[in-house]
Design a protein around this motif. Structure first.
Motif, PDB file in Angstrom:
ATOM      1  N   GLN A  75       1.217  -1.370   0.142  1.00 21.47           N
ATOM      2  CA  GLN A  75      -0.065  -0.385   0.135  1.00 21.47           C
ATOM      3  C   GLN A  75       0.825   1.306   0.024  1.00 21.47           C
ATOM      4  OE1 GLN A  75      -2.182  -0.790   3.470  1.00 21.47           O
ATOM      5  NE2 GLN A  75      -4.586  -1.673   1.943  1.00 21.47           N
ATOM      6  N   GLU A  78       2.051   1.891  -3.359  1.00 23.72           N
ATOM      7  CA  GLU A  78       0.947   2.374  -4.236  1.00 23.72           C
ATOM      8  C   GLU A  78       1.161   3.626  -3.978  1.00 23.72           C
ATOM      9  OE1 GLU A  78      -2.276  -0.540  -3.376  1.00 23.72           O
ATOM     10  OE2 GLU A  78      -1.135  -2.128  -4.715  1.00 23.72           O
ATOM     11  N   THR A  79       1.020   4.287  -3.014  1.00 24.03           N
ATOM     12  CA  THR A  79       1.033   4.994  -2.492  1.00 24.03           C
ATOM     13  C   THR A  79       1.203   6.362  -3.267  1.00 24.03           C
ATOM     14  OG1 THR A  79      -0.263   4.854  -0.151  1.00 24.03           O
ATOM     15  CG2 THR A  79       0.525   6.915  -0.158  1.00 24.03           C
TER      16      THR A  79
END
Length: 295
Positions: A75, A78-79
């Motif tokens: 995550q 992806e951020t």
């Protein structure tokens, strides 16, 4: 609260099988890795590793945190990618407010250019034709508004970028007594009946009223034209004369003639009002450049 960075250290230990190997992968000392794992165990309230020979293996709590650390790592990656795309102008959202004639003349070519340069950026468009669209930016409901300049100082948090000056033109019925002139003094229209081209009070109507006052008269509005196209129809029918900005005369009714106006020449100054917090976004920079090119 669990420390996400310490969870990633635990994950490195579990995946490599030892504190020493994890330290080498993380470019730090085994002591530093052991301290991070010990601190995470205090936060979790449970042991996370158990020794097996020369290595370690995770306890049930260790496996749980390692699995969640893997999810958080993905995550976070992806951020970071999404943030990089936003920073580079590859993605994002912009909101644009405009009035009708600006929408017809400036917005379509500007958006076409923006889409070619930033295909991943979405633009929220809204026509604000009954009043000045500037408050949409001031109140934070829009990033940019195309507005008629009438504020000597921009509101706080807003930047003005001039786009163009749009002079008004006299719209006369064919066969009018002044139709043969190339330029008409505004005072020559003082005794005429007028078609009001603006359907509501606002800066554009005020520009006409101020110019007529400078010429020594108040226009006798006998018909409200509602919009520029309808106004031309009323003029063509001989119901009066009107002043319409040049940018609003994209299509000319066959029953009217368009003439320059002087003494004075009404002009509306059109600018982009930009929310300062959105000013540096690459897509916003491209949109402003595209609006300037369109102007």
């Amino acid at each position: 609260m669990l420390d996400v960075r310490r969870m990633q250290v635990l994950r490195a230990v579990v995946t490599s099988g030892s504190v020493t190997a994890a330290a080498a992968n993380l470019s730090c000392t085994p002591s530093a890795v052991s301290q991070q794992v010990a601190a995470l165990e205090r936060e979790a309230g449970l042991p996370l590793l158990e020794r097996v020979g020369r290595g370690v293996r995770p306890t049930a709590a260790g496996r749980l945190l390692t699995e969640h650390a893997a999810v958080l790592g993905r995550q976070l990656a992806e951020t970071e990618t999404a943030l990089a795309d936003l920073r580079a102008g590859r993605t994002g959202n912009l909101s644009l407010r405009f009035f009708a004639s600006a929408g017809a003349a400036l917005v379509p070519p500007a958006l076409a250019k923006l889409r070619a340069e930033h295909p991943g950026v979405r633009v929220d468009l809204k026509l604000i034709d009954a009043e000045d669209p500037l408050p949409e930016v001031v109140d934070g409901r829009a990033d940019l508004a195309i507005s008629v300049y009438r504020h000597p100082v921009p509101p706080r948090g807003v930047e003005f970028v001039p786009l163009l000056e749009d002079p008004y033109r006299a719209v006369l019925p064919r066969g009018h007594r002044l139709a043969a002139k190339c330029t008409i003094d505004l005072a020559d229209l003082a005794e005429e009946q007028w078609i009001n081209a603006e359907h509501s009070p606002g800066p554009c109507r005020q520009i006409v009223l101020d110019a007529c006052a400078s010429a020594g008269f108040t226009p006798d509005f006998t018909v409200d034209g509602a919009d520029f196209a309808t106004t031309q129809g009323f003029v063509a029918a001989g119901l009066g004369v009107s002043l319409i900005p040049r940018m609003g005369l994209g299509v000319t009714h066959p029953g009217v003639v368009i003439r320059r106006v002087g003494k004075p020449e009404p002009v509306r100054a059109i600018h982009a009002a930009i929310r300062e917090s959105a000013r540096s976004h690459p897509a916003m920079v491209s949109l402003i450049d595209a609006l300037r090119n369109a102007a």
